[in-house]
Design a protein around this motif. Structure first.
Motif, PDB file in Angstrom:
ATOM      1  N   PRO A 108       1.502  -9.728   9.869  1.00 13.17           N
ATOM      2  CA  PRO A 108       0.828 -10.499   9.499  1.00 13.17           C
ATOM      3  C   PRO A 108       0.222 -10.530   8.460  1.00 13.17           C
ATOM      4  CG  PRO A 108      -1.256  -8.790  11.252  1.00 13.17           C
ATOM      5  CD  PRO A 108       1.019  -8.338  11.321  1.00 13.17           C
ATOM      6  N   GLN A 109       0.116 -11.808   7.551  1.00 11.67           N
ATOM      7  CA  GLN A 109      -0.538 -11.847   6.076  1.00 11.67           C
ATOM      8  C   GLN A 109      -1.403 -10.901   6.358  1.00 11.67           C
ATOM      9  OE1 GLN A 109       1.189 -15.418   4.674  1.00 11.67           O
ATOM     10  NE2 GLN A 109       2.856 -14.690   4.244  1.00 11.67           N
ATOM     11  N   GLY A 110      -1.215 -10.546   4.920  1.00  6.29           N
ATOM     12  CA  GLY A 110      -3.030  -9.979   4.184  1.00  6.29           C
ATOM     13  C   GLY A 110      -3.761  -9.155   5.132  1.00  6.29           C
ATOM     14  N   VAL A 111      -2.130  -8.398   5.597  1.00 15.40           N
ATOM     15  CA  VAL A 111      -3.447  -7.188   6.732  1.00 15.40           C
ATOM     16  C   VAL A 111      -2.318  -5.620   6.926  1.00 15.40           C
ATOM     17  CG1 VAL A 111      -4.079  -6.742   9.190  1.00 15.40           C
ATOM     18  CG2 VAL A 111      -4.286  -8.726   8.588  1.00 15.40           C
ATOM     19  N   LEU A 112      -3.556  -4.786   7.024  1.00 16.28           N
ATOM     20  CA  LEU A 112      -2.225  -3.509   6.220  1.00 16.28           C
ATOM     21  C   LEU A 112      -2.484  -2.343   7.793  1.00 16.28           C
ATOM     22  CD1 LEU A 112      -1.092  -1.786   5.420  1.00 16.28           C
ATOM     23  CD2 LEU A 112      -3.137  -1.002   4.587  1.00 16.28           C
ATOM     24  N   ARG A 113      -1.583  -3.368   9.338  1.00 17.20           N
ATOM     25  CA  ARG A 113      -1.620  -2.013  10.321  1.00 17.20           C
ATOM     26  C   ARG A 113      -0.707  -0.466  10.157  1.00 17.20           C
ATOM     27  NH1 ARG A 113      -2.284  -5.993  14.413  1.00 17.20           N
ATOM     28  NH2 ARG A 113      -1.311  -3.603  15.586  1.00 17.20           N
ATOM     29  N   ALA A 114      -2.072   0.041  10.614  1.00 12.41           N
ATOM     30  CA  ALA A 114      -1.280   0.832  10.109  1.00 12.41           C
ATOM     31  C   ALA A 114      -0.070   1.630  11.181  1.00 12.41           C
ATOM     32  CB  ALA A 114      -2.093   2.287  11.410  1.00 12.41           C
ATOM     33  N   PHE A 138       2.840   0.311   8.461  1.00 10.48           N
ATOM     34  CA  PHE A 138       2.559   1.206   7.579  1.00 10.48           C
ATOM     35  C   PHE A 138       2.978   2.534   8.127  1.00 10.48           C
ATOM     36  CE2 PHE A 138       0.449   4.779   5.033  1.00 10.48           C
ATOM     37  CZ  PHE A 138       0.220   3.828   4.050  1.00 10.48           C
ATOM     38  N   SER A 139       3.213   3.233   9.106  1.00 12.47           N
ATOM     39  CA  SER A 139       3.802   4.684   9.703  1.00 12.47           C
ATOM     40  C   SER A 139       5.100   4.297   9.577  1.00 12.47           C
ATOM     41  CB  SER A 139       3.034   4.890  10.230  1.00 12.47           C
ATOM     42  OG  SER A 139       1.779   5.796  10.413  1.00 12.47           O
ATOM     43  N   TYR A 190       0.946  -1.143  -0.017  1.00 10.23           N
ATOM     44  CA  TYR A 190       0.223   0.333  -0.140  1.00 10.23           C
ATOM     45  C   TYR A 190       0.765   1.573   0.217  1.00 10.23           C
ATOM     46  CZ  TYR A 190      -4.530  -2.515  -0.028  1.00 10.23           C
ATOM     47  OH  TYR A 190      -5.450  -3.135  -0.938  1.00 10.23           O
TER      48      TYR A 190
END
Lengths: 264, 264
Positions: free
Chosen positions: A128-134, A137-138, A29
């Motif tokens: 975790p696979q398949g999860v966009l954790r904020a 990401f930050s 992302y």
């Protein structure tokens, strides 16, 4: 320890790749975001180009389609001429040019960053696979911005003093306990789970068997496990990677010698 | 609220299924373990049969191969005659017999447990896909053992008094913020992440946009989000499910009337 090549001229062509593994969502992302908002990757002396590395794997939220992309950047793959019948991840016509290898103790590197003159791989996790954790990401976004800021300082002629730092280097891998048929017979012990980079002492539990008993770490010295219980590594037979901690010196990086002005 | 059918005779045929989704590892490995060590599922009055529900999806560590198995237990699927050309998850010849539906407010249930006379679905998580965590594995194992112990007590003629309990029921789903093209424009806010079943007040942040701003919960009443940032639900357009908390009465379950002895 490491002898990284020190570039002697400003870095102009910088690529930031995300989604090499299609189910590691922070990179997926961030790359997508940068493709729509590339200004975040601009600095005064260069603009980094965002690249979504494995679009097909990203579409189906899988690590890869046919072949682990981040194991394909070897000279044998890179020097072969791709054909339409090749596995999906081996079809990278844009990349079949000159290859600069980042070599570790004589081994050929297989990672994506090895195809750049000065490749840098950022591993964030576990995630975790398949999860966009904020949160991840930050952190990834800040880390990439810091790298770009560093390149910008380098390009502007900043000198960097030598310094010492700690690091970890792999000394072995440990597979899961398995039945004779090869299935799992236990999993990572709760006392080891989520403790990446923390010391593991001889005698500490490392696996909890389905039968109820604990398996202990029988090594003779303290190690620092990483990639603990990583989803992607079940298929590779890796429950965790043992590392040792060491200190190394990063040499001073002198300021760039200004290029002769075209007018002089 | 709920009108679950109360069985009037001992339960003899009990199945415990795991791996309905092939990348939710606790159920996968518990089912595999029980297939090799079925004694753990035995009680005095019955033995539960372990079932690995989706072997092909489990082999490739994916939620499903062709169709989400836990959305296929509807009467239309169950009453159709399977053909070899059907999607993998629709080929369950062993199950095409009589169907007992667990209905929620008039809706047909699509879940696997709806094909049992007294189905019970246990949702444990959140758990990362493709990772077998010892803590969740142990909780699942204890929970299943408790269910079997309850069935054993029921079969032995134990009466259970009525009691009140709290529960949560879905009142809506919330999708991720998206761009016009349908891609994610942000993700679950760090203040909501990992807070399943905790109250969400009006005005609290729910999404962090890639542009940096926060999106707030604009509902008028407190809700209790569950399935927050669930990897499997990206494809279903669900960032989290809103539930409301309520209290309901579980009716007393009288002791079984002993069946007339064959000799009488």
């Amino acid at each position: 320890m490491c002898s990284l090549p020190v570039p002697r001229e400003p870095l102009r062509r910088v690529a930031v790749t995300g989604g090499t593994h299609g189910n590691e969502m922070s990179g997926v992302y961030l790359a997508r975001h940068w493709l729509h908002a590339p200004a975040e990757l601009q600095r005064a002396s260069f603009s980094a180009v965002p690249v979504l590395a494995n679009p097909a794997a990203t579409s189906s939220c899988r690590r890869y389609v046919d072949h682990d992309l981040n194991r394909t950047f070897t000279s044998s793959f890179l020097n072969s001429r791709p054909t339409p019948d090749d596995p999906y991840e081996l079809q990278y016509p844009e990349l079949s040019c000159q290859v600069f290898l980042y070599q570790r103790s004589g081994e050929e590197s297989y990672n994506l960053d090895s195809v750049a003159k000065n490749g840098l791989g950022l591993e964030l996790g576990p995630q975790p696979q398949g999860v966009l954790r904020a949160d991840i990401f930050s952190r990834m976004r800040t880390l990439v911005a810091t790298v770009l800021d560093f390149i910008e300082l380098f390009n502007q002629g900043t000198a960097f003093p030598a310094f010492e730092m700690e690091a970890y280097r792999p000394v072995g891998v440990v597979d899961f306990p398995r039945t004779e048929a090869g299935n799992l017979a236990g999993t990572v012990h709760p006392q080891l789970q989520d403790r990446d980079f923390q010391p593991l002492q001889p005698g500490a539990p490392i696996f909890q068997m389905f039968s109820g008993e604990d398996l202990l770490y029988e090594g003779e010295s303290t190690v620092y496990p990483v990639f603990i219980n990583e989803a992607a590594y079940y298929e590779k037979g890796v429950a965790f990677v043992q590392t040792e901690k060491f200190t190394f010196t990063v040499p001073a990086m002198p300021a760039l010698t200004p290029a002769p002005s075209p007018a002089s």
